[in-house]
Scaffold this motif. Structure first.
Motif, PDB file in Angstrom:
ATOM      1  N   ARG A 161       4.237  35.310  30.073  1.00 48.51           N
ATOM      2  CA  ARG A 161       4.674  34.697  31.328  1.00 48.51           C
ATOM      3  C   ARG A 161       6.178  34.843  31.426  1.00 48.51           C
ATOM      4  NH1 ARG A 161       3.235  28.522  32.227  1.00 48.51           N
ATOM      5  NH2 ARG A 161       4.889  28.216  30.683  1.00 48.51           N
ATOM      6  N   GLN A 162       6.629  35.235  32.616  1.00 47.03           N
ATOM      7  CA  GLN A 162       8.060  35.447  32.834  1.00 47.03           C
ATOM      8  C   GLN A 162       8.504  34.647  34.055  1.00 47.03           C
ATOM      9  OE1 GLN A 162       9.208  39.532  33.607  1.00 47.03           O
ATOM     10  NE2 GLN A 162      11.362  39.142  33.145  1.00 47.03           N
ATOM     11  N   THR A 163       9.382  33.687  33.826  1.00 46.62           N
ATOM     12  CA  THR A 163       9.945  32.929  34.940  1.00 46.62           C
ATOM     13  C   THR A 163      11.295  33.529  35.314  1.00 46.62           C
ATOM     14  OG1 THR A 163      10.842  31.339  33.352  1.00 46.62           O
ATOM     15  CG2 THR A 163       8.752  30.782  34.404  1.00 46.62           C
ATOM     16  N   LEU A 164      11.770  33.164  36.510  1.00 49.96           N
ATOM     17  CA  LEU A 164      12.980  33.776  37.050  1.00 49.96           C
ATOM     18  C   LEU A 164      14.166  33.591  36.109  1.00 49.96           C
ATOM     19  CD1 LEU A 164      13.412  35.309  39.653  1.00 49.96           C
ATOM     20  CD2 LEU A 164      14.369  33.230  40.656  1.00 49.96           C
ATOM     21  N   MET A 204       5.821  35.169  36.909  1.00 48.25           N
ATOM     22  CA  MET A 204       5.193  36.482  36.812  1.00 48.25           C
ATOM     23  C   MET A 204       4.352  36.464  35.546  1.00 48.25           C
ATOM     24  SD  MET A 204       5.055  39.658  38.039  1.00 48.25           S
ATOM     25  CE  MET A 204       6.569  40.334  38.734  1.00 48.25           C
ATOM     26  N   TYR A 205       3.096  36.847  35.669  1.00 48.17           N
ATOM     27  CA  TYR A 205       2.203  36.914  34.516  1.00 48.17           C
ATOM     28  C   TYR A 205       2.008  38.376  34.154  1.00 48.17           C
ATOM     29  CZ  TYR A 205       1.559  31.965  35.069  1.00 48.17           C
ATOM     30  OH  TYR A 205       1.800  30.622  35.135  1.00 48.17           O
ATOM     31  N   LEU A 206       2.460  38.705  32.954  1.00 50.73           N
ATOM     32  CA  LEU A 206       2.437  40.087  32.491  1.00 50.73           C
ATOM     33  C   LEU A 206       1.339  40.300  31.468  1.00 50.73           C
ATOM     34  CD1 LEU A 206       6.271  40.567  31.897  1.00 50.73           C
ATOM     35  CD2 LEU A 206       4.948  41.522  33.772  1.00 50.73           C
ATOM     36  N   CYS A 207       0.706  41.433  31.556  1.00 54.31           N
ATOM     37  CA  CYS A 207      -0.292  41.842  30.576  1.00 54.31           C
ATOM     38  C   CYS A 207       0.241  43.081  29.869  1.00 54.31           C
ATOM     39  CB  CYS A 207      -1.604  42.149  31.294  1.00 54.31           C
ATOM     40  SG  CYS A 207      -2.904  42.795  30.246  1.00 54.31           S
ATOM     41  N   ALA A 208      -0.040  43.192  28.606  1.00 54.65           N
ATOM     42  CA  ALA A 208       0.348  44.371  27.844  1.00 54.65           C
ATOM     43  C   ALA A 208      -0.782  44.744  26.901  1.00 54.65           C
ATOM     44  CB  ALA A 208       1.630  44.109  27.047  1.00 54.65           C
ATOM     45  N   SER A 209      -0.855  46.015  26.550  1.00 55.62           N
ATOM     46  CA  SER A 209      -1.868  46.420  25.582  1.00 55.62           C
ATOM     47  C   SER A 209      -1.272  47.379  24.573  1.00 55.62           C
ATOM     48  CB  SER A 209      -3.078  47.053  26.287  1.00 55.62           C
ATOM     49  OG  SER A 209      -2.757  48.327  26.828  1.00 55.62           O
ATOM     50  N   SER A 210      -1.933  47.447  23.422  1.00 56.26           N
ATOM     51  CA  SER A 210      -1.490  48.381  22.394  1.00 56.26           C
ATOM     52  C   SER A 210      -2.671  48.783  21.533  1.00 56.26           C
ATOM     53  CB  SER A 210      -0.382  47.766  21.525  1.00 56.26           C
ATOM     54  OG  SER A 210      -0.870  46.655  20.788  1.00 56.26           O
ATOM     55  N   LEU A 211      -2.510  49.900  20.835  1.00 56.43           N
ATOM     56  CA  LEU A 211      -3.519  50.353  19.882  1.00 56.43           C
ATOM     57  C   LEU A 211      -2.972  50.063  18.498  1.00 56.43           C
ATOM     58  CD1 LEU A 211      -6.117  51.776  19.111  1.00 56.43           C
ATOM     59  CD2 LEU A 211      -4.882  53.956  19.233  1.00 56.43           C
ATOM     60  N   VAL A 212      -3.572  49.105  17.819  1.00 54.25           N
ATOM     61  CA  VAL A 212      -3.108  48.686  16.503  1.00 54.25           C
ATOM     62  C   VAL A 212      -4.074  49.208  15.456  1.00 54.25           C
ATOM     63  CG1 VAL A 212      -2.635  46.720  15.003  1.00 54.25           C
ATOM     64  CG2 VAL A 212      -1.960  46.659  17.414  1.00 54.25           C
ATOM     65  N   ILE A 213      -3.546  49.993  14.548  1.00 53.69           N
ATOM     66  CA  ILE A 213      -4.388  50.555  13.485  1.00 53.69           C
ATOM     67  C   ILE A 213      -4.222  49.752  12.207  1.00 53.69           C
ATOM     68  CG2 ILE A 213      -4.848  52.619  12.121  1.00 53.69           C
ATOM     69  CD1 ILE A 213      -3.788  54.227  14.553  1.00 53.69           C
ATOM     70  N   TYR A 214      -2.993  49.487  11.835  1.00 53.88           N
ATOM     71  CA  TYR A 214      -2.725  48.675  10.657  1.00 53.88           C
ATOM     72  C   TYR A 214      -2.048  47.386  11.102  1.00 53.88           C
ATOM     73  CZ  TYR A 214      -3.648  53.014   8.175  1.00 53.88           C
ATOM     74  OH  TYR A 214      -4.219  54.161   7.700  1.00 53.88           O
ATOM     75  N   SER A 215      -2.725  46.277  10.866  1.00 49.89           N
ATOM     76  CA  SER A 215      -2.200  44.988  11.289  1.00 49.89           C
ATOM     77  C   SER A 215      -0.827  44.756  10.678  1.00 49.89           C
ATOM     78  CB  SER A 215      -3.152  43.877  10.843  1.00 49.89           C
ATOM     79  OG  SER A 215      -2.618  42.606  11.161  1.00 49.89           O
ATOM     80  N   GLY A 216       0.106  44.344  11.486  1.00 51.44           N
ATOM     81  CA  GLY A 216       1.440  44.059  10.997  1.00 51.44           C
ATOM     82  C   GLY A 216       2.426  45.159  11.294  1.00 51.44           C
ATOM     83  N   ASP A 217       1.943  46.345  11.610  1.00 55.22           N
ATOM     84  CA  ASP A 217       2.846  47.418  12.017  1.00 55.22           C
ATOM     85  C   ASP A 217       3.149  47.286  13.505  1.00 55.22           C
ATOM     86  OD1 ASP A 217       1.755  50.164   9.865  1.00 55.22           O
ATOM     87  OD2 ASP A 217       3.025  48.416   9.522  1.00 55.22           O
ATOM     88  N   ALA A 218       4.238  47.867  13.905  1.00 51.16           N
ATOM     89  CA  ALA A 218       4.652  47.741  15.304  1.00 51.16           C
ATOM     90  C   ALA A 218       4.149  48.931  16.094  1.00 51.16           C
ATOM     91  CB  ALA A 218       6.159  47.664  15.410  1.00 51.16           C
ATOM     92  N   TYR A 219       3.328  48.660  17.047  1.00 50.19           N
ATOM     93  CA  TYR A 219       2.865  49.697  17.949  1.00 50.19           C
ATOM     94  C   TYR A 219       3.378  49.342  19.327  1.00 50.19           C
ATOM     95  CZ  TYR A 219      -0.145  50.813  14.049  1.00 50.19           C
ATOM     96  OH  TYR A 219      -0.607  51.154  12.805  1.00 50.19           O
ATOM     97  N   GLY A 236      14.623  38.079  24.483  1.00 50.62           N
ATOM     98  CA  GLY A 236      15.796  37.368  24.959  1.00 50.62           C
ATOM     99  C   GLY A 236      15.687  37.164  26.463  1.00 50.62           C
ATOM    100  N   LYS A 237      16.736  36.549  27.038  1.00 55.92           N
ATOM    101  CA  LYS A 237      16.705  36.249  28.474  1.00 55.92           C
ATOM    102  C   LYS A 237      16.931  37.480  29.331  1.00 55.92           C
ATOM    103  CE  LYS A 237      18.137  31.432  28.601  1.00 55.92           C
ATOM    104  NZ  LYS A 237      19.081  30.465  29.191  1.00 55.92           N
ATOM    105  N   GLY A 238      17.464  38.529  28.735  1.00 55.28           N
ATOM    106  CA  GLY A 238      17.686  39.750  29.481  1.00 55.28           C
ATOM    107  C   GLY A 238      19.097  39.846  30.038  1.00 55.28           C
TER     108      GLY A 238
END
Lengths: 117, 117
Positions: free
Chosen positions: A36-39, A89-104, B108-110
């Motif tokens: 969630r992103q507020t102004l 603003m309600y944002l959705c994001a997705s990712s493909l994670v293969i190894y938990s804890g790694d950054a994708y 961060g706040k951006g």
């Protein structure tokens, strides 16, 4: 691949009404996040799914909020009895994670802008 | 809990010049990732660059580079040869690394960057 899509893009509702948002992630992605992103602020984490399992919910997610991801595909975020403070603003994001804890890379959708009057 | 601080709300730069955006963070984690995301006006957020905390070498992606100072917990973004298309809001973000980490981003706040023609 058309990226992450969200529907609707804008929603105006009256206080006390229920609203539901939809997110369609990139098809092969197994993780889905709601923010969630507020102004004037950065996005704040709300919840995330690994396939169909909801693994974590932020304390920002009050009892009026519920999210689902049936069959590990699209996700819905419902807000019951909306309040003016839910405007964001309600944002959705997705990712493909293969190894938990790694950054994708998380791929973001365009967001749903909610205005509660 | 992690915190990410972007203390400059706005910056402006002349086209073709170089600009540096600041970010500091606080964490007790040893292993983590740092990101810069770009959010153009009315468009979705996209990843600009990422840095693994265990790497001493600063990440570079074309005109974008970072100055990562782990001891100081500082992570700045340098944009060289600024272009009009770089006009956007830029967010610094943190993600924990390691088994069991949920890959949620803490933003961060951006900072709003305007590139002047």
């Amino acid at each position: 691949d058309t990226g992450v899509s969200q529907d609707p893009r804008h929603k105006i509702t009256k206080r006390g009404q229920n609203v539901t948002f939809r997110c369609d992630p990139i098809s092969e992605h197994n993780r889905l996040y709601w923010y969630r992103q507020t102004l004037g602020q950065g996005p704040e984490f709300l919840t995330y799914f690994q396939n169909e399992a909801q693994l974590e919910k932020s304390r920002l997610l009050s009892d009026r909020f519920s999210a689902e991801r049936p069959k590990g595909s699209f996700s819905t975020l419902e807000i019951q009895r909306t309040e003016q403070g839910d405007s964001a603003m309600y944002l959705c994001a997705s990712s493909l994670v293969i190894y938990s804890g790694d950054a994708y890379e998380q791929y973001f959708g365009p967001g749903t802008r909610l205005t509660v009057t | 809990a992690q915190t990410v601080t972007q203390s400059q709300p706005e910056m402006s730069v002349q086209e073709a010049e170089t600009v540096t955006l600041s970010c500091t963070y606080d964490t007790s984690e040893s292993n983590y990732y740092l990101f810069w995301y770009k959010q153009p006006p009315s468009r979705q957020m996209i990843l600009v660059i990422r840095q693994e905390a265990y790497k001493q070498q600063n990440a570079t992606e074309n005109r974008f580079s970072v100055n990562f100072q782990k001891a100081a917990k500082s992570f700045s973004l340098k944009i060289s040869d600024s272009q009009l298309g770089d006009t956007a809001m830029y967010f610094c973000a943190f993600m924990k690394q390691g088994a069991g980490a949920n890959s949620k981003l803490t933003f961060g706040k951006g900072i709003t960057l305007s590139v002047r023609p």
